[in-house]
Design a protein around this motif. Structure first.
Motif, PDB file in Angstrom:
ATOM      1  N   ARG A  49       0.869  -1.294  -0.025  1.00 47.96           N
ATOM      2  CA  ARG A  49       0.039  -0.074  -0.013  1.00 47.96           C
ATOM      3  C   ARG A  49       0.515   1.134  -0.139  1.00 47.96           C
ATOM      4  NH1 ARG A  49      -4.840   1.520   4.326  1.00 47.96           N
ATOM      5  NH2 ARG A  49      -6.212   2.979   2.848  1.00 47.96           N
ATOM      6  N   THR A  50       0.531   2.635  -0.712  1.00 47.63           N
ATOM      7  CA  THR A  50       1.342   3.820  -0.848  1.00 47.63           C
ATOM      8  C   THR A  50       0.897   4.821  -0.183  1.00 47.63           C
ATOM      9  OG1 THR A  50       0.256   3.760  -3.232  1.00 47.63           O
ATOM     10  CG2 THR A  50       2.117   2.852  -3.148  1.00 47.63           C
TER      11      THR A  50
ATOM     12  N   ARG B  45       3.448  -4.437   1.891  1.00 45.75           N
ATOM     13  CA  ARG B  45       4.273  -3.584   2.930  1.00 45.75           C
ATOM     14  C   ARG B  45       3.408  -1.845   2.396  1.00 45.75           C
ATOM     15  NH1 ARG B  45      10.064  -5.172  -0.427  1.00 45.75           N
ATOM     16  NH2 ARG B  45      10.147  -7.494   0.534  1.00 45.75           N
ATOM     17  N   PHE B  46       4.526  -1.322   3.036  1.00 41.72           N
ATOM     18  CA  PHE B  46       3.448   0.034   2.973  1.00 41.72           C
ATOM     19  C   PHE B  46       4.726   0.943   2.644  1.00 41.72           C
ATOM     20  CE2 PHE B  46       2.717   4.501   4.973  1.00 41.72           C
ATOM     21  CZ  PHE B  46       0.818   4.646   4.319  1.00 41.72           C
ATOM     22  N   VAL B  47       4.556   1.533   1.469  1.00 41.36           N
ATOM     23  CA  VAL B  47       5.590   2.461   1.411  1.00 41.36           C
ATOM     24  C   VAL B  47       5.225   4.013   1.411  1.00 41.36           C
ATOM     25  CG1 VAL B  47       7.083   3.228  -0.719  1.00 41.36           C
ATOM     26  CG2 VAL B  47       6.362   0.765  -0.536  1.00 41.36           C
TER      27      VAL B  47
ATOM     28  N   LEU C 273      -1.574   6.093  12.514  1.00 43.71           N
ATOM     29  CA  LEU C 273      -0.789   5.629  11.713  1.00 43.71           C
ATOM     30  C   LEU C 273      -0.121   4.289  11.927  1.00 43.71           C
ATOM     31  CD1 LEU C 273      -0.094   6.523   8.570  1.00 43.71           C
ATOM     32  CD2 LEU C 273       2.188   7.915   9.856  1.00 43.71           C
ATOM     33  N   ASN C 274       0.057   4.604  13.485  1.00 34.64           N
ATOM     34  CA  ASN C 274       0.714   3.018  13.374  1.00 34.64           C
ATOM     35  C   ASN C 274       0.361   1.948  13.224  1.00 34.64           C
ATOM     36  OD1 ASN C 274       3.343   2.017  14.795  1.00 34.64           O
ATOM     37  ND2 ASN C 274       1.915   0.994  16.492  1.00 34.64           N
ATOM     38  N   GLN C 275      -1.276   2.204  14.194  1.00 35.98           N
ATOM     39  CA  GLN C 275      -2.894   0.895  13.702  1.00 35.98           C
ATOM     40  C   GLN C 275      -3.030   0.727  12.006  1.00 35.98           C
ATOM     41  OE1 GLN C 275      -5.902   2.525  15.812  1.00 35.98           O
ATOM     42  NE2 GLN C 275      -4.936   3.533  17.511  1.00 35.98           N
ATOM     43  N   ILE C 276      -2.294   2.029  11.620  1.00 36.37           N
ATOM     44  CA  ILE C 276      -2.622   1.214   9.874  1.00 36.37           C
ATOM     45  C   ILE C 276      -1.582   0.403   9.303  1.00 36.37           C
ATOM     46  CG2 ILE C 276      -2.753   2.221   7.559  1.00 36.37           C
ATOM     47  CD1 ILE C 276      -4.322   4.548   8.662  1.00 36.37           C
TER      48      ILE C 276
END
Length: 279
Positions: A1-2, A52-54, A39-42
């Motif tokens: 996810r971006t 992965r989160f970018v 944001l940390n929960q997401i």
């Protein structure tokens, strides 16, 4: 996810809020710690889902140092096994100058890879134009003559944004002229239209003319004229003094001034009114 952030003229709180907005989270009442927690929960949910989160930050050269420090803190979002977020920072060459400052040492230490995109070569410009036309659905190999593409490469110096701008205006001109091929002369005309320097010079001339009209006209009297006027005023004052003394002398004797007295006074007046010899 971006998540993609390009509005970089902001403070740290606005920056985190831009990230959450891009992720579909709009809670304006949250303070900065609350937004970090959200944001940390997401990020944890994305990790549990195997994604992965970018985070991509564009125009990063505009970020203030405090916001860059917030970006560094985002890199602390991690588990004992892996990072929860990968960050890509993109910007103009001024970004390198900012990161090279001594105050950015900790931020610079978190950067694992530095990549510099250089301008396209002439051959790459030719390939770039044809690729963009192919992606747009062009049915012919190229809509630009080789000479036109070469001129675009020379003018743009390999900067993609400039290439796009010249090509768009050249295609628009060709459509207006009902031409199916863009030649070198069309590109030359477009480049002349995009040149802002004549407009800048014209505006400067207009401003200069307006300032000249507003400027007050100051007349400077020569020093010689000032001295001449001062001498004339002094001679006139002395004439009045001599005339007064002469009359006073006649009145003190209870008689009218004699012809000799008037003559001497007249001679004195003439001497004071006459032009003095040059020094």
């Amino acid at each position: 996810r971006t998540a993609f952030v390009f509005r970089t003229d902001c403070d740290s709180r606005e920056f985190i809020r831009h990230i959450l907005l891009d992720l579909g989270v709009d809670e304006p009442g949250l303070d900065l710690p609350g937004m970090h927690d959200k944001l940390n929960q997401i990020l944890v949910k994305e990790m549990q889902a195997g994604r992965r989160f970018v985070l991509v930050i564009d125009e990063a050269q505009n970020l203030e140092e405090k916001v860059l420090e917030s970006v560094r803190l985002l890199s602390n979002f991690e588990t004992p096994w892996a990072k929860l977020m990968h960050i890509v920072i993109a910007g103009q060459p001024q970004l390198a100058e900012r990161l090279a400052s001594p105050s950015m040492t900790q931020v610079r230490q978190r950067i694992a890879m530095v990549i510099r995109l250089r301008p396209l070569t002439e051959g790459e410009v030719h390939a770039y134009i044809r690729h963009r036309l192919w992606v747009a659905g062009s049915k012919v190999p190229t809509l630009f003559t080789p000479d036109a593409e070469t001129l675009i490469a020379e003018y743009s110096k390999g900067i993609p944004r400039i290439i796009n701008n010249v090509c768009f205006n050249s295609l628009s001109l060709a459509w207006a002229l009902r031409q199916t091929i863009v030649d070198r002369e069309m590109v030359r005309e477009v480049i002349a239209d995009l040149d802002l320097q004549p407009l800048v010079l014209s505006a400067a001339r207009k401003n200069e003319a307006a300032e000249n009209q507003k400027a007050p006209v100051i007349k400077i009297t020569p020093l010689k004229t000032i001295r001449s006027g001062a001498r004339a005023a002094f001679r006139f004052a002395m004439m009045l003094v001599m005339l007064f003394l002469s009359l006073a002398s006649g009145n003190s004797q209870h008689s009218r001034p004699s012809h000799r007295q008037w003559w001497s006074t007249s001679a004195a007046v003439r001497s004071f009114l006459s032009t003095p010899p040059k020094e």
